[in-house]
Design a protein around this motif. Sequence first.
Motif, PDB file in Angstrom:
ATOM      1  N   UNK A 225      -1.105-110.313 -53.282  1.00 33.11           N
ATOM      2  CA  UNK A 225      -0.312-109.660 -52.242  1.00 33.11           C
ATOM      3  C   UNK A 225       0.836-108.876 -52.870  1.00 33.11           C
ATOM      4  N   UNK A 226       1.089-107.686 -52.314  1.00 33.59           N
ATOM      5  CA  UNK A 226       2.053-106.760 -52.902  1.00 33.59           C
ATOM      6  C   UNK A 226       3.042-106.274 -51.841  1.00 33.59           C
ATOM      7  N   UNK A 227       4.318-106.299 -52.185  1.00 35.67           N
ATOM      8  CA  UNK A 227       5.360-105.691 -51.364  1.00 35.67           C
ATOM      9  C   UNK A 227       5.779-104.391 -52.028  1.00 35.67           C
ATOM     10  N   UNK A 228       5.692-103.278 -51.290  1.00 31.14           N
ATOM     11  CA  UNK A 228       6.010-101.956 -51.832  1.00 31.14           C
ATOM     12  C   UNK A 228       7.422-101.565 -51.404  1.00 31.14           C
ATOM     13  N   UNK A 229       8.264-101.217 -52.381  1.00 30.79           N
ATOM     14  CA  UNK A 229       9.656-100.861 -52.088  1.00 30.79           C
ATOM     15  C   UNK A 229       9.959 -99.479 -52.657  1.00 30.79           C
ATOM     16  N   UNK A 230      10.312 -98.542 -51.780  1.00 35.17           N
ATOM     17  CA  UNK A 230      10.728 -97.201 -52.211  1.00 35.17           C
ATOM     18  C   UNK A 230      11.457 -96.543 -51.059  1.00 35.17           C
ATOM     19  N   UNK A 231      12.486 -95.754 -51.359  1.00 38.01           N
ATOM     20  CA  UNK A 231      13.263 -95.149 -50.288  1.00 38.01           C
ATOM     21  C   UNK A 231      12.599 -93.912 -49.710  1.00 38.01           C
TER      22      UNK A 231
ATOM     23  N   UNK B  69      12.212 -99.853 -47.358  1.00 43.69           N
ATOM     24  CA  UNK B  69      12.787 -98.562 -47.696  1.00 43.69           C
ATOM     25  C   UNK B  69      14.103 -98.629 -48.440  1.00 43.69           C
ATOM     26  N   UNK B  70      14.608 -99.838 -48.671  1.00 43.61           N
ATOM     27  CA  UNK B  70      15.847 -99.980 -49.434  1.00 43.61           C
ATOM     28  C   UNK B  70      15.916-101.378 -50.031  1.00 43.61           C
ATOM     29  N   UNK B  71      16.925-101.593 -50.880  1.00 38.71           N
ATOM     30  CA  UNK B  71      17.030-102.859 -51.578  1.00 38.71           C
ATOM     31  C   UNK B  71      17.301-104.043 -50.671  1.00 38.71           C
ATOM     32  N   UNK B  72      18.150-103.850 -49.652  1.00 33.79           N
ATOM     33  CA  UNK B  72      18.457-104.944 -48.726  1.00 33.79           C
ATOM     34  C   UNK B  72      17.190-105.413 -48.010  1.00 33.79           C
ATOM     35  N   UNK B  73      16.417-104.461 -47.521  1.00 37.72           N
ATOM     36  CA  UNK B  73      15.177-104.803 -46.828  1.00 37.72           C
ATOM     37  C   UNK B  73      14.189-105.443 -47.795  1.00 37.72           C
ATOM     38  N   UNK B  74      14.188-104.998 -49.036  1.00 39.11           N
ATOM     39  CA  UNK B  74      13.290-105.574 -50.035  1.00 39.11           C
ATOM     40  C   UNK B  74      13.565-107.060 -50.223  1.00 39.11           C
ATOM     41  N   UNK B  75      14.847-107.425 -50.301  1.00 32.49           N
ATOM     42  CA  UNK B  75      15.209-108.831 -50.469  1.00 32.49           C
ATOM     43  C   UNK B  75      14.764-109.639 -49.255  1.00 32.49           C
ATOM     44  N   UNK B  76      15.056-109.128 -48.060  1.00 33.47           N
ATOM     45  CA  UNK B  76      14.698-109.833 -46.830  1.00 33.47           C
ATOM     46  C   UNK B  76      13.192-110.045 -46.722  1.00 33.47           C
ATOM     47  N   UNK B  77      12.422-108.986 -46.974  1.00 33.31           N
ATOM     48  CA  UNK B  77      10.972-109.090 -46.834  1.00 33.31           C
ATOM     49  C   UNK B  77      10.357-109.951 -47.933  1.00 33.31           C
ATOM     50  N   UNK B  78      10.910-109.877 -49.143  1.00 28.48           N
ATOM     51  CA  UNK B  78      10.392-110.730 -50.218  1.00 28.48           C
ATOM     52  C   UNK B  78      10.569-112.199 -49.859  1.00 28.48           C
ATOM     53  N   UNK B  79      11.744-112.541 -49.319  1.00 29.22           N
ATOM     54  CA  UNK B  79      11.990-113.918 -48.916  1.00 29.22           C
ATOM     55  C   UNK B  79      11.065-114.339 -47.768  1.00 29.22           C
ATOM     56  N   UNK B  80      10.815-113.416 -46.835  1.00 31.58           N
ATOM     57  CA  UNK B  80      10.021-113.748 -45.653  1.00 31.58           C
ATOM     58  C   UNK B  80       8.516-113.760 -45.929  1.00 31.58           C
TER      59      UNK B  80
ATOM     60  N   UNK C 194      20.537-101.207 -55.123  1.00 27.08           N
ATOM     61  CA  UNK C 194      19.544-100.613 -56.026  1.00 27.08           C
ATOM     62  C   UNK C 194      18.383-101.577 -56.266  1.00 27.08           C
ATOM     63  N   UNK C 195      17.331-101.051 -56.854  1.00 33.09           N
ATOM     64  CA  UNK C 195      16.190-101.888 -57.185  1.00 33.09           C
ATOM     65  C   UNK C 195      16.537-102.960 -58.198  1.00 33.09           C
ATOM     66  N   UNK C 196      17.445-102.642 -59.117  1.00 28.99           N
ATOM     67  CA  UNK C 196      17.864-103.633 -60.110  1.00 28.99           C
ATOM     68  C   UNK C 196      18.584-104.785 -59.433  1.00 28.99           C
ATOM     69  N   UNK C 197      19.528-104.467 -58.535  1.00 30.69           N
ATOM     70  CA  UNK C 197      20.264-105.514 -57.841  1.00 30.69           C
ATOM     71  C   UNK C 197      19.334-106.317 -56.924  1.00 30.69           C
ATOM     72  N   UNK C 198      18.406-105.644 -56.234  1.00 30.94           N
ATOM     73  CA  UNK C 198      17.451-106.337 -55.374  1.00 30.94           C
ATOM     74  C   UNK C 198      16.591-107.292 -56.198  1.00 30.94           C
ATOM     75  N   UNK C 199      16.167-106.846 -57.358  1.00 31.15           N
ATOM     76  CA  UNK C 199      15.374-107.704 -58.243  1.00 31.15           C
ATOM     77  C   UNK C 199      16.162-108.940 -58.637  1.00 31.15           C
ATOM     78  N   UNK C 200      17.411-108.740 -59.023  1.00 33.86           N
ATOM     79  CA  UNK C 200      18.265-109.863 -59.434  1.00 33.86           C
ATOM     80  C   UNK C 200      18.434-110.861 -58.290  1.00 33.86           C
ATOM     81  N   UNK C 201      18.659-110.351 -57.090  1.00 31.43           N
ATOM     82  CA  UNK C 201      18.883-111.256 -55.952  1.00 31.43           C
ATOM     83  C   UNK C 201      17.611-112.008 -55.573  1.00 31.43           C
ATOM     84  N   UNK C 202      16.483-111.324 -55.604  1.00 29.56           N
ATOM     85  CA  UNK C 202      15.222-111.991 -55.262  1.00 29.56           C
ATOM     86  C   UNK C 202      14.947-113.147 -56.216  1.00 29.56           C
ATOM     87  N   UNK C 203      15.117-112.894 -57.504  1.00 28.44           N
ATOM     88  CA  UNK C 203      14.754-113.897 -58.502  1.00 28.44           C
ATOM     89  C   UNK C 203      15.817-114.968 -58.688  1.00 28.44           C
ATOM     90  N   UNK C 204      17.073-114.623 -58.436  1.00 26.77           N
ATOM     91  CA  UNK C 204      18.154-115.591 -58.612  1.00 26.77           C
ATOM     92  C   UNK C 204      18.315-116.499 -57.398  1.00 26.77           C
TER      93      UNK C 204
END
Length: 245
Positions: A5-11, A36-47, A63-73
Amino acid sequence: MTPLTVLVVDDQEMVREALRAVVGRREDLRTIGTAGDGEQAVELAFALRPDVVLMDVRMPGTTGVEATRRILTHWPHPDHPAPRVLVLTTFDHDEYVHAALRAGATGFLLKNSHPDELARAIRAVAGGEPALAPSVTRRLIGTVTALPAALLTGAPRIRDARERALEALTERELEVLLLVARGRSNAQIADDLALTEGTVKSRVNRILTRLGLDNRVQAAILAHEAGLLGLRSDRVGPDAERHGQ
């Protein structure tokens, strides 16, 4: 086989739909959401708990870097592994590569990569294998090898042990290491050497263990230091199998 399963993130919506189409054409891959943005990416990854997140780097706001950090941390599901993050960008600037890898991304690929290369990278990172565009691998090697030798190779005892381990590698293992240093994926190495992808993966893992290394980038740097990139390319191919297993 259960699709990855893949989550696609791009603005950019056009890019999101293009990536969704690339993923959808593979039977073993499935898009379960887009952001479409980093905030939504974090929310959807968690959900949604995807296996892999295709993450754009440059987005407004988070940013994608910050979203990545938050998802994994801050992954909130202790009973479910966090997704692997494959960063996609138009740029291969060092600052993006380093920031994404420090944030925990498993792979870094350029958006102009061939769709088949993207699909292979998704499969690779899902299995825990780093996937780096060849140009990115070369940049990382160049950056690290520009450091003082003491910082590169560590203590003399460790350096000597790795030199002895290199000498103990078979001809075939040296060929695999050489191709890793050139940024080739397991699938590409398998094609180059007329081996199965599973055999290549096993040999790469064995090489890393023998050399006391953690990942392919470290292996590429060591190969560079040892002068393996100067080996003639005609020594790499199916006929070379007779030289070692």
